[in-house]
Design a protein around this motif. Structure first.
Motif, PDB file in Angstrom:
ATOM      1  N   THR A  28     -28.737  -0.272  32.987  1.00  0.00           N
ATOM      2  CA  THR A  28     -29.879   0.229  32.227  1.00  0.00           C
ATOM      3  C   THR A  28     -29.768   1.736  32.042  1.00  0.00           C
ATOM      4  OG1 THR A  28     -31.281  -1.518  33.140  1.00  0.00           O
ATOM      5  CG2 THR A  28     -32.385   0.378  32.154  1.00  0.00           C
ATOM      6  N   GLU A  29     -29.943   2.196  30.806  1.00  0.00           N
ATOM      7  CA  GLU A  29     -29.821   3.632  30.536  1.00  0.00           C
ATOM      8  C   GLU A  29     -30.744   4.066  29.411  1.00  0.00           C
ATOM      9  OE1 GLU A  29     -25.857   4.473  29.290  1.00  0.00           O
ATOM     10  OE2 GLU A  29     -25.901   3.087  27.606  1.00  0.00           O
ATOM     11  N   VAL A  30     -31.042   5.376  29.382  1.00  0.00           N
ATOM     12  CA  VAL A  30     -31.874   5.948  28.328  1.00  0.00           C
ATOM     13  C   VAL A  30     -31.091   5.977  27.026  1.00  0.00           C
ATOM     14  CG1 VAL A  30     -33.031   8.036  27.510  1.00  0.00           C
ATOM     15  CG2 VAL A  30     -33.283   7.335  29.899  1.00  0.00           C
ATOM     16  N   VAL A  31     -31.697   5.455  25.966  1.00  0.00           N
ATOM     17  CA  VAL A  31     -31.033   5.443  24.662  1.00  0.00           C
ATOM     18  C   VAL A  31     -31.794   6.269  23.625  1.00  0.00           C
ATOM     19  CG1 VAL A  31     -29.879   3.242  25.016  1.00  0.00           C
ATOM     20  CG2 VAL A  31     -32.188   3.276  24.039  1.00  0.00           C
ATOM     21  N   ALA A  32     -33.032   6.663  23.959  1.00  0.00           N
ATOM     22  CA  ALA A  32     -33.803   7.488  23.024  1.00  0.00           C
ATOM     23  C   ALA A  32     -34.842   8.292  23.791  1.00  0.00           C
ATOM     24  CB  ALA A  32     -34.481   6.623  21.961  1.00  0.00           C
ATOM     25  N   ASP A  33     -35.093   9.501  23.303  1.00  0.00           N
ATOM     26  CA  ASP A  33     -36.086  10.402  23.883  1.00  0.00           C
ATOM     27  C   ASP A  33     -37.132  10.663  22.806  1.00  0.00           C
ATOM     28  OD1 ASP A  33     -37.573  12.450  24.941  1.00  0.00           O
ATOM     29  OD2 ASP A  33     -35.873  13.682  25.545  1.00  0.00           O
ATOM     30  N   ILE A  34     -38.325  10.041  22.943  1.00  0.00           N
ATOM     31  CA  ILE A  34     -39.369  10.225  21.949  1.00  0.00           C
ATOM     32  C   ILE A  34     -40.562  10.922  22.596  1.00  0.00           C
ATOM     33  CG2 ILE A  34     -38.604   8.148  20.746  1.00  0.00           C
ATOM     34  CD1 ILE A  34     -41.088   6.722  21.754  1.00  0.00           C
ATOM     35  N   ALA A  35     -41.491  11.367  21.793  1.00  0.00           N
ATOM     36  CA  ALA A  35     -42.649  12.102  22.311  1.00  0.00           C
ATOM     37  C   ALA A  35     -43.404  11.269  23.336  1.00  0.00           C
ATOM     38  CB  ALA A  35     -43.569  12.487  21.158  1.00  0.00           C
ATOM     39  N   GLY A  36     -43.434  11.755  24.576  1.00  0.00           N
ATOM     40  CA  GLY A  36     -44.187  11.093  25.636  1.00  0.00           C
ATOM     41  C   GLY A  36     -43.459  10.007  26.381  1.00  0.00           C
ATOM     42  N   TYR A  37     -42.274   9.573  25.881  1.00  0.00           N
ATOM     43  CA  TYR A  37     -41.618   8.398  26.464  1.00  0.00           C
ATOM     44  C   TYR A  37     -40.099   8.496  26.389  1.00  0.00           C
ATOM     45  CZ  TYR A  37     -46.309   6.574  25.879  1.00  0.00           C
ATOM     46  OH  TYR A  37     -47.665   6.423  25.937  1.00  0.00           O
ATOM     47  N   TYR A  38     -39.460   7.845  27.358  1.00  0.00           N
ATOM     48  CA  TYR A  38     -38.031   7.550  27.262  1.00  0.00           C
ATOM     49  C   TYR A  38     -37.892   6.077  26.910  1.00  0.00           C
ATOM     50  CZ  TYR A  38     -36.922  11.938  29.688  1.00  0.00           C
ATOM     51  OH  TYR A  38     -36.807  13.258  30.041  1.00  0.00           O
ATOM     52  N   VAL A  39     -36.972   5.780  26.018  1.00  0.00           N
ATOM     53  CA  VAL A  39     -36.668   4.395  25.672  1.00  0.00           C
ATOM     54  C   VAL A  39     -35.346   4.034  26.338  1.00  0.00           C
ATOM     55  CG1 VAL A  39     -36.275   2.734  23.819  1.00  0.00           C
ATOM     56  CG2 VAL A  39     -37.840   4.666  23.466  1.00  0.00           C
ATOM     57  N   LEU A  40     -35.346   2.954  27.100  1.00  0.00           N
ATOM     58  CA  LEU A  40     -34.155   2.529  27.821  1.00  0.00           C
ATOM     59  C   LEU A  40     -33.717   1.159  27.344  1.00  0.00           C
ATOM     60  CD1 LEU A  40     -36.314   3.956  30.043  1.00  0.00           C
ATOM     61  CD2 LEU A  40     -34.210   3.926  31.390  1.00  0.00           C
ATOM     62  N   ASP A  41     -32.437   0.897  27.507  1.00  0.00           N
ATOM     63  CA  ASP A  41     -31.892  -0.394  27.105  1.00  0.00           C
ATOM     64  C   ASP A  41     -31.014  -0.924  28.219  1.00  0.00           C
ATOM     65  OD1 ASP A  41     -31.525  -2.564  25.438  1.00  0.00           O
ATOM     66  OD2 ASP A  41     -29.697  -1.738  24.573  1.00  0.00           O
ATOM     67  N   GLY A  42     -31.134  -2.186  28.477  1.00  0.00           N
ATOM     68  CA  GLY A  42     -30.310  -2.866  29.465  1.00  0.00           C
ATOM     69  C   GLY A  42     -30.303  -4.322  29.097  1.00  0.00           C
ATOM     70  N   MET A  43     -31.067  -5.116  29.853  1.00  0.00           N
ATOM     71  CA  MET A  43     -31.231  -6.528  29.522  1.00  0.00           C
ATOM     72  C   MET A  43     -32.249  -6.712  28.395  1.00  0.00           C
ATOM     73  SD  MET A  43     -31.424  -8.121  33.309  1.00  0.00           S
ATOM     74  CE  MET A  43     -31.810  -9.729  32.618  1.00  0.00           C
ATOM     75  N   PHE A  44     -33.135  -5.707  28.199  1.00  0.00           N
ATOM     76  CA  PHE A  44     -34.216  -5.794  27.229  1.00  0.00           C
ATOM     77  C   PHE A  44     -34.730  -4.374  26.995  1.00  0.00           C
ATOM     78  CE2 PHE A  44     -35.892  -5.554  31.346  1.00  0.00           C
ATOM     79  CZ  PHE A  44     -35.499  -6.680  32.047  1.00  0.00           C
ATOM     80  N   PRO A  45     -35.487  -4.136  25.918  1.00  0.00           N
ATOM     81  CA  PRO A  45     -36.033  -2.803  25.676  1.00  0.00           C
ATOM     82  C   PRO A  45     -37.060  -2.415  26.749  1.00  0.00           C
ATOM     83  CG  PRO A  45     -36.041  -4.125  23.672  1.00  0.00           C
ATOM     84  CD  PRO A  45     -35.741  -5.055  24.802  1.00  0.00           C
ATOM     85  N   ILE A  46     -36.968  -1.204  27.240  1.00  0.00           N
ATOM     86  CA  ILE A  46     -37.859  -0.702  28.284  1.00  0.00           C
ATOM     87  C   ILE A  46     -38.350   0.683  27.874  1.00  0.00           C
ATOM     88  CG2 ILE A  46     -38.067  -0.102  30.733  1.00  0.00           C
ATOM     89  CD1 ILE A  46     -35.653  -1.931  31.247  1.00  0.00           C
ATOM     90  N   VAL A  47     -39.597   0.995  28.207  1.00  0.00           N
ATOM     91  CA  VAL A  47     -40.177   2.301  27.919  1.00  0.00           C
ATOM     92  C   VAL A  47     -40.741   2.887  29.209  1.00  0.00           C
ATOM     93  CG1 VAL A  47     -41.972   3.541  26.652  1.00  0.00           C
ATOM     94  CG2 VAL A  47     -40.744   1.677  25.542  1.00  0.00           C
ATOM     95  N   LEU A  48     -40.426   4.162  29.468  1.00  0.00           N
ATOM     96  CA  LEU A  48     -41.011   4.866  30.618  1.00  0.00           C
ATOM     97  C   LEU A  48     -41.856   6.019  30.100  1.00  0.00           C
ATOM     98  CD1 LEU A  48     -39.926   5.666  34.089  1.00  0.00           C
ATOM     99  CD2 LEU A  48     -40.314   7.666  32.637  1.00  0.00           C
ATOM    100  N   GLU A  49     -43.092   6.093  30.575  1.00  0.00           N
ATOM    101  CA  GLU A  49     -43.995   7.168  30.190  1.00  0.00           C
ATOM    102  C   GLU A  49     -43.661   8.427  30.985  1.00  0.00           C
ATOM    103  OE1 GLU A  49     -48.597   7.169  28.868  1.00  0.00           O
ATOM    104  OE2 GLU A  49     -48.177   6.345  30.852  1.00  0.00           O
ATOM    105  N   LYS A  50     -43.359   9.501  30.291  1.00  0.00           N
ATOM    106  CA  LYS A  50     -42.876  10.717  30.948  1.00  0.00           C
ATOM    107  C   LYS A  50     -43.914  11.380  31.846  1.00  0.00           C
ATOM    108  CE  LYS A  50     -39.800  11.914  27.085  1.00  0.00           C
ATOM    109  NZ  LYS A  50     -39.562  12.882  26.000  1.00  0.00           N
ATOM    110  N   SER A  51     -45.180  11.260  31.502  1.00  0.00           N
ATOM    111  CA  SER A  51     -46.222  11.968  32.253  1.00  0.00           C
ATOM    112  C   SER A  51     -46.701  11.206  33.480  1.00  0.00           C
ATOM    113  CB  SER A  51     -47.421  12.259  31.346  1.00  0.00           C
ATOM    114  OG  SER A  51     -47.979  11.055  30.854  1.00  0.00           O
ATOM    115  N   THR A  52     -46.505   9.888  33.504  1.00  0.00           N
ATOM    116  CA  THR A  52     -47.022   9.075  34.613  1.00  0.00           C
ATOM    117  C   THR A  52     -45.953   8.263  35.333  1.00  0.00           C
ATOM    118  OG1 THR A  52     -47.465   7.150  33.204  1.00  0.00           O
ATOM    119  CG2 THR A  52     -49.202   8.826  33.364  1.00  0.00           C
ATOM    120  N   GLY A  53     -44.818   8.024  34.680  1.00  0.00           N
ATOM    121  CA  GLY A  53     -43.794   7.167  35.269  1.00  0.00           C
ATOM    122  C   GLY A  53     -44.066   5.693  35.074  1.00  0.00           C
ATOM    123  N   ALA A  54     -45.094   5.344  34.296  1.00  0.00           N
ATOM    124  CA  ALA A  54     -45.393   3.937  34.033  1.00  0.00           C
ATOM    125  C   ALA A  54     -44.248   3.290  33.266  1.00  0.00           C
ATOM    126  CB  ALA A  54     -46.683   3.804  33.235  1.00  0.00           C
TER     127      ALA A  54
END
Length: 261
Positions: free
Chosen positions: A210-236
């Motif tokens: 799993t790795e970061v594939v995009a850096d958008i406002a407020g979030y990192y978008v990751l890809d591995g087995m499925f699309p994943i989003v991490l909220e930069k301000s909370t870690g959600a």
């Protein structure tokens, strides 16, 4: 046991498959509780081009062949009129005042758009406020201190674009985001095994990729087995799942079993 394993493989295949065969569902919004950037998008019938999008503040319909611009501001979906002119997004002044914590101040004959101490002069005719006046969303939001990004497809249903606007501080670096997501997925895997769920033998290897594939406002978008989003301000952490009936963005924690049906 073999039947369970086959079912799990089919489920994983649906997560990765970009072309879905939608099953019939009742023509009523699903009774689903969504919070923050969670959503669930469901087709009414298999031959219908209308889909119901459910999010924290309600639901609305979108059509398959009509582009809809989703807008997230500080982790919340906003339904405001967006007009695209030469690939640039515009919104009326009223949308900024009613939905984005902006106010209007007047100094002499000049009007200012104000948000938490940041001021931006705006042109006006005879010093009058025209709430229908269209303003460039990126220009205004960046001038008031936000980060703004435009993602064409991948995160929202039916390959619709996402405009993300975020004023919050970033508490996660790219490396920290990858580690947080991997730790969360590993904990989910451990929980699944403890309760007797069937976990593929290569799951740990897949999580490690799993790795970061995009850096958008407020979030990192990751890809591995499925699309994943991490909220930069909370870690959600949120995952996007797809089935024969719907596509959803769901928040997960260390004990979530959504990946193991």
């Amino acid at each position: 046991m073999k039947q369970k394993y086959i079912a799990l493989l089919l489920f994983c295949g649906l997560l990765c498959c970009p072309h879905l065969v939608w099953a019939k569902v009742e023509q009523q919004p699903l009774n689903i509780s969504c919070f923050d950037i969670e959503y669930c998008c469901t087709q009414y019938t298999e031959n219908d081009d209308v889909y119901n999008f459910t999010y924290e503040n309600g639901n609305f319909n979108i059509k398959q062949n009509e582009k809809y611009h989703f807008l997230i501001v500080d982790g919340k979906y906003l339904q405001v009129p967006i007009k695209i002119i030469k690939d640039k997004a515009f919104v009326p002044l009223s949308a900024l005042i009613d939905n984005m914590d902006c106010t209007i101040e007047r100094k002499a004959d000049t009007l200012f758009l104000v948000r938490k101490g940041q001021k931006l002069p705006i042109s006006s005719k005879d010093g009058k406020i025209d709430e229908n006046k269209l303003l460039g969303l990126r220009d205004v939001m960046e001038a008031l201190g936000a980060t703004v990004t435009y993602t064409r497809k991948g995160l929202m249903p039916l390959e619709n674009p996402l405009i993300a606007v975020d004023f919050r501080e970033n508490d996660y670096t790219k490396e920290q985001a990858e580690q947080k997501v991997k730790n969360t997925l590993l904990s989910c895997m451990k929980t699944a095994r403890e309760v007797g769920k069937l976990v593929p033998s290569d799951m740990e290897y897949c999580i490690a990729k799993t790795e970061v594939v995009a850096d958008i406002a407020g979030y990192y978008v990751l890809d591995g087995m499925f699309p994943i989003v991490l909220e930069k301000s909370t870690g959600a952490v949120y995952i996007q799942t797809q089935s024969q009936e719907k596509v959803c963005m769901t928040k997960i924690d260390e004990n979530s079993l959504i990946l193991y049906p």
